[in-house]
Design a protein around this motif. Structure first.
Motif, PDB file in Angstrom:
ATOM      1  N   ALA A 237       0.785  -1.391  -0.139  1.00  0.00           N
ATOM      2  CA  ALA A 237      -0.437   0.115  -0.257  1.00  0.00           C
ATOM      3  C   ALA A 237       0.977   1.467  -0.031  1.00  0.00           C
ATOM      4  N   TRP A 238       2.034   0.951   0.790  1.00  0.00           N
ATOM      5  CA  TRP A 238       2.650   2.341   0.632  1.00  0.00           C
ATOM      6  C   TRP A 238       3.171   2.614  -0.234  1.00  0.00           C
ATOM      7  N   GLN A 239       3.576   1.687  -2.026  1.00  0.00           N
ATOM      8  CA  GLN A 239       3.871   2.485  -2.843  1.00  0.00           C
ATOM      9  C   GLN A 239       3.215   3.498  -3.207  1.00  0.00           C
ATOM     10  N   LYS A 240       1.772   3.420  -3.112  1.00  0.00           N
ATOM     11  CA  LYS A 240       1.070   4.851  -3.867  1.00  0.00           C
ATOM     12  C   LYS A 240       1.201   5.493  -3.744  1.00  0.00           C
ATOM     13  N   TYR A 241       1.785   6.098  -2.631  1.00  0.00           N
ATOM     14  CA  TYR A 241       2.511   7.353  -2.620  1.00  0.00           C
ATOM     15  C   TYR A 241       3.737   7.138  -2.084  1.00  0.00           C
ATOM     16  N   GLY A 242       4.877   6.356  -3.094  1.00  0.00           N
ATOM     17  CA  GLY A 242       5.836   6.335  -2.764  1.00  0.00           C
ATOM     18  C   GLY A 242       7.317   6.937  -1.429  1.00  0.00           C
ATOM     19  N   VAL A 243       6.223   6.141  -0.269  1.00  0.00           N
ATOM     20  CA  VAL A 243       6.669   6.585   1.126  1.00  0.00           C
ATOM     21  C   VAL A 243       7.521   5.388   1.703  1.00  0.00           C
ATOM     22  N   LYS A 244       8.515   5.631   1.069  1.00  0.00           N
ATOM     23  CA  LYS A 244       8.656   3.917   1.778  1.00  0.00           C
ATOM     24  C   LYS A 244       9.518   3.545   3.046  1.00  0.00           C
ATOM     25  N   PRO A 245       8.767   2.594   4.016  1.00  0.00           N
ATOM     26  CA  PRO A 245       9.240   2.366   4.956  1.00  0.00           C
ATOM     27  C   PRO A 245      11.166   1.516   5.619  1.00  0.00           C
ATOM     28  N   ASP A 246      11.896   1.719   5.907  1.00  0.00           N
ATOM     29  CA  ASP A 246      13.321   1.564   6.407  1.00  0.00           C
ATOM     30  C   ASP A 246      12.980   0.073   7.393  1.00  0.00           C
ATOM     31  N   ILE A 247      11.498  -0.714   7.630  1.00  0.00           N
ATOM     32  CA  ILE A 247      10.776  -1.670   7.694  1.00  0.00           C
ATOM     33  C   ILE A 247       9.582  -1.789   7.876  1.00  0.00           C
ATOM     34  N   MET A 248       9.380  -2.733   7.084  1.00  0.00           N
ATOM     35  CA  MET A 248       7.849  -3.622   6.744  1.00  0.00           C
ATOM     36  C   MET A 248       7.271  -5.618   6.954  1.00  0.00           C
ATOM     37  N   THR A 249       6.665  -5.200   7.256  1.00  0.00           N
ATOM     38  CA  THR A 249       5.784  -6.477   8.312  1.00  0.00           C
ATOM     39  C   THR A 249       4.886  -6.790   6.817  1.00  0.00           C
ATOM     40  N   THR A 250       5.211  -8.273   5.970  1.00  0.00           N
ATOM     41  CA  THR A 250       4.351  -8.760   5.794  1.00  0.00           C
ATOM     42  C   THR A 250       3.575 -10.238   6.002  1.00  0.00           C
ATOM     43  N   ALA A 251       2.558 -10.802   5.233  1.00  0.00           N
ATOM     44  CA  ALA A 251       2.233 -12.359   6.015  1.00  0.00           C
ATOM     45  C   ALA A 251       0.691 -12.251   5.167  1.00  0.00           C
ATOM     46  N   LYS A 252      -0.002 -12.938   5.367  1.00  0.00           N
ATOM     47  CA  LYS A 252      -1.048 -13.473   5.067  1.00  0.00           C
ATOM     48  C   LYS A 252      -1.161 -13.896   3.570  1.00  0.00           C
ATOM     49  N   ALA A 253      -1.631 -13.211   2.779  1.00  0.00           N
ATOM     50  CA  ALA A 253      -1.730 -13.752   1.076  1.00  0.00           C
ATOM     51  C   ALA A 253      -0.317 -13.465   1.142  1.00  0.00           C
ATOM     52  N   LEU A 254       0.335 -13.293   1.513  1.00  0.00           N
ATOM     53  CA  LEU A 254       2.058 -14.446   1.061  1.00  0.00           C
ATOM     54  C   LEU A 254       2.171 -14.928   0.600  1.00  0.00           C
ATOM     55  N   GLY A 255       1.478 -16.438   1.391  1.00  0.00           N
ATOM     56  CA  GLY A 255       1.616 -17.355   1.430  1.00  0.00           C
ATOM     57  C   GLY A 255       0.169 -18.686   0.795  1.00  0.00           C
ATOM     58  N   CYS A 256      -1.014 -17.324   0.972  1.00  0.00           N
ATOM     59  CA  CYS A 256      -2.304 -18.142   0.453  1.00  0.00           C
ATOM     60  C   CYS A 256      -2.475 -19.162   0.940  1.00  0.00           C
ATOM     61  N   GLY A 257      -2.173 -19.509   2.222  1.00  0.00           N
ATOM     62  CA  GLY A 257      -2.666 -20.243   3.098  1.00  0.00           C
ATOM     63  C   GLY A 257      -1.454 -20.647   4.303  1.00  0.00           C
ATOM     64  N   VAL A 258      -0.020 -20.726   3.259  1.00  0.00           N
ATOM     65  CA  VAL A 258       0.674 -21.838   4.453  1.00  0.00           C
ATOM     66  C   VAL A 258       1.131 -20.376   4.719  1.00  0.00           C
ATOM     67  N   PRO A 259       1.232 -20.804   6.293  1.00  0.00           N
ATOM     68  CA  PRO A 259       1.788 -20.227   7.211  1.00  0.00           C
ATOM     69  C   PRO A 259       2.919 -19.579   7.397  1.00  0.00           C
ATOM     70  N   VAL A 260       3.197 -18.098   6.815  1.00  0.00           N
ATOM     71  CA  VAL A 260       4.176 -17.490   6.858  1.00  0.00           C
ATOM     72  C   VAL A 260       4.254 -16.137   6.724  1.00  0.00           C
ATOM     73  N   GLY A 261       5.058 -15.670   6.667  1.00  0.00           N
ATOM     74  CA  GLY A 261       5.074 -13.606   7.029  1.00  0.00           C
ATOM     75  C   GLY A 261       6.865 -13.721   6.979  1.00  0.00           C
ATOM     76  N   ALA A 262       6.673 -12.319   7.034  1.00  0.00           N
ATOM     77  CA  ALA A 262       8.613 -12.110   6.590  1.00  0.00           C
ATOM     78  C   ALA A 262       8.718 -10.556   7.378  1.00  0.00           C
ATOM     79  N   PHE A 263       9.498  -9.769   7.757  1.00  0.00           N
ATOM     80  CA  PHE A 263       9.988  -8.573   7.684  1.00  0.00           C
ATOM     81  C   PHE A 263      11.061  -8.286   7.137  1.00  0.00           C
ATOM     82  N   LEU A 264      10.990  -7.463   6.329  1.00  0.00           N
ATOM     83  CA  LEU A 264      12.175  -7.249   4.994  1.00  0.00           C
ATOM     84  C   LEU A 264      12.852  -5.767   5.457  1.00  0.00           C
ATOM     85  N   MET A 265      13.225  -5.224   5.353  1.00  0.00           N
ATOM     86  CA  MET A 265      14.334  -3.787   5.525  1.00  0.00           C
ATOM     87  C   MET A 265      15.057  -3.090   4.567  1.00  0.00           C
TER      88      MET A 265
END
Length: 397
Positions: A237-265
């Motif tokens: 969602a941040w890509q709409k505004y070009g406001v890049k975070p220093d750290i980002m978390t993601t999960a849910k649809a990342l694995g589409c049912g397989v339990p997986v998440g990630a944090f990126l930096m």
């Protein structure tokens, strides 16, 4: 056993931390789910924004079956090809530089908080750094994630949580500035609040936050666990505004049912925060989970998932706005992309239950809000069908 008997067994055996709906779901196909008695439901929940590709996607299923026949798990003492390939693809779509795979969104938040505090510790050697979070936010149920969740109802029974957390108001820059001290090391927020009522962060607010963080060397952490992975019409969602975070978390649809998440930096944070021995996970980044991530990212591109979101979301907004104009009990529509909410005058539990009886799966976001987070493959015809069932459920005959 019949469905009722299975439910009775569940109530004897499972810890009662959920007030579950009285159905046993057995299979899915596309945007539809079926209970064990064969009743069909149109799904506008997607496992709470998880099943972006819909159910029974053959290519996705085949990729998982193929990985199961190779190797499911090793450990993070060794490299594995799916993790390497998934990390490369995730970096490409996110624009971030370093990836740590977790088992869930809450664990991704835990890692993000640890990385922020370690970054600050390496700067000045202090251990009293503070983190600013937002009121009405939701980041997870583990102790660190709960500590930055801006709803006292969730936090209070489990206090004391991790300390040095301050809360500000989303989209209110003066509120944030009032919480800044010389101890502030990070600001965390959902780019679009989910549980808190489908409220997007405003563009100017995000840009001012980014500038403030740059000026003070404070890390900006964006939680994209629910709003990421194409749901808003952008991969994140941040890509709409070009406001890049220093750290980002993601999960849910990342694995589409397989339990997986990630944090990126970013590389700047990655090279000056967590080091060998600072953080770990037994299952995170294992070959099965990462085979899922890799295939999901491939299918997002091959099946033009984000294009479909941008095609269908305006139509969903239009139909929800029409409902708001038609029924006085609806106060407001909120949200963005295929992450929408209708705010009602009264609690929505009865409407959701009637919708379930009528073959439509919905959930709430707070007592008075119906949340719409369907699979990202829905069509305008699916939207019309949903609206028809919802109307019957708002005004039962």
């Amino acid at each position: 056993m019949n469905m009722k008997e299975y439910i009775e067994e569940a109530e004897k055996d499972l810890l009662h931390t959920y007030n579950r709906y009285q159905i046993v779901l057995e299979r899915g196909d596309g945007v539809r789910l079926y209970d064990m008695e064969g009743k069909e439901y149109l799904d506008f929940v997607a496992g709470i924004a998880v099943f972006a590709l819909g159910y029974h996607n053959k290519e996705y299923n085949d990729a998982l079956k193929g990985q199961i026949d190779k190797i499911i798990h090793t450990s993070n003492y060794y490299y594995n090809k799916p993790a390497i390939q998934a990390a490369k693809k995730l970096k490409k779509v996110s624009g971030m530089d370093r990836v740590f795979f977790t088992n869930s969104g809450a664990e991704a938040v835990e890692g993000a908080l640890k990385a922020a505090r370690k970054y600050a510790y390496l700067k000045d050697g202090r251990t009293d750094h503070e983190i600013i979070a937002m009121n009405h936010s939701f980041h997870g149920r583990t102790f660190g994630a709960l500590a930055v969740t801006g709803n006292p109802k969730y936090r209070e029974p489990f206090e004391p949580l991790i300390g040095n957390i301050r809360f500000a108001k989303l989209n209110d820059m003066e509120s944030v500035k009032a919480q800044i001290t010389d101890k502030t090391c990070a600001i965390i927020l959902e780019t679009v609040q989910g549980e808190g009522g489908l409220i997007p962060a405003e563009e100017n607010f995000l840009k001012e936050l980014r500038a403030l963080c740059d000026e003070r060397d404070i890390l900006l952490i964006l939680d994209e666990i629910q709003c990421g992975m194409g749901r808003t019409g952008y991969m994140y969602a941040w890509q709409k505004y070009g406001v890049k975070p220093d750290i980002m978390t993601t999960a849910k649809a990342l694995g589409c049912g397989v339990p997986v998440g990630a944090f990126l930096m970013t590389e700047r944070v990655g090279s000056r925060s967590l080091e060998a021995g600072d953080h770990g996970t037994t299952y995170g980044g294992n070959p099965l989970a990462c085979a899922a991530v890799e295939k999901v990212l491939d299918l997002f591109e091959e099946e033009h998932i984000i294009d479909n979101v941008n095609k269908v979301a305006p139509y969903l907004e239009k139909r929800l706005d029409e409902l708001k104009e038609k029924y006085g009990c609806i106060k407001e529509r909120r949200g963005t992309g295929l992450m929408q909410g209708l705010v009602f005058e009264e609690p929505v539990g009865g409407i959701i239950n009637r919708a379930l009886e009528n073959g439509l799966i919905l959930i709430n976001a707070g007592p008075n809000i119906i949340r719409f987070v369907p699979p990202l493959i829905i069509t305008t015809e699916n939207v019309d069908e949903m609206i028809s069932i919802l109307e019957r459920s708002i005004m039962p005959v």
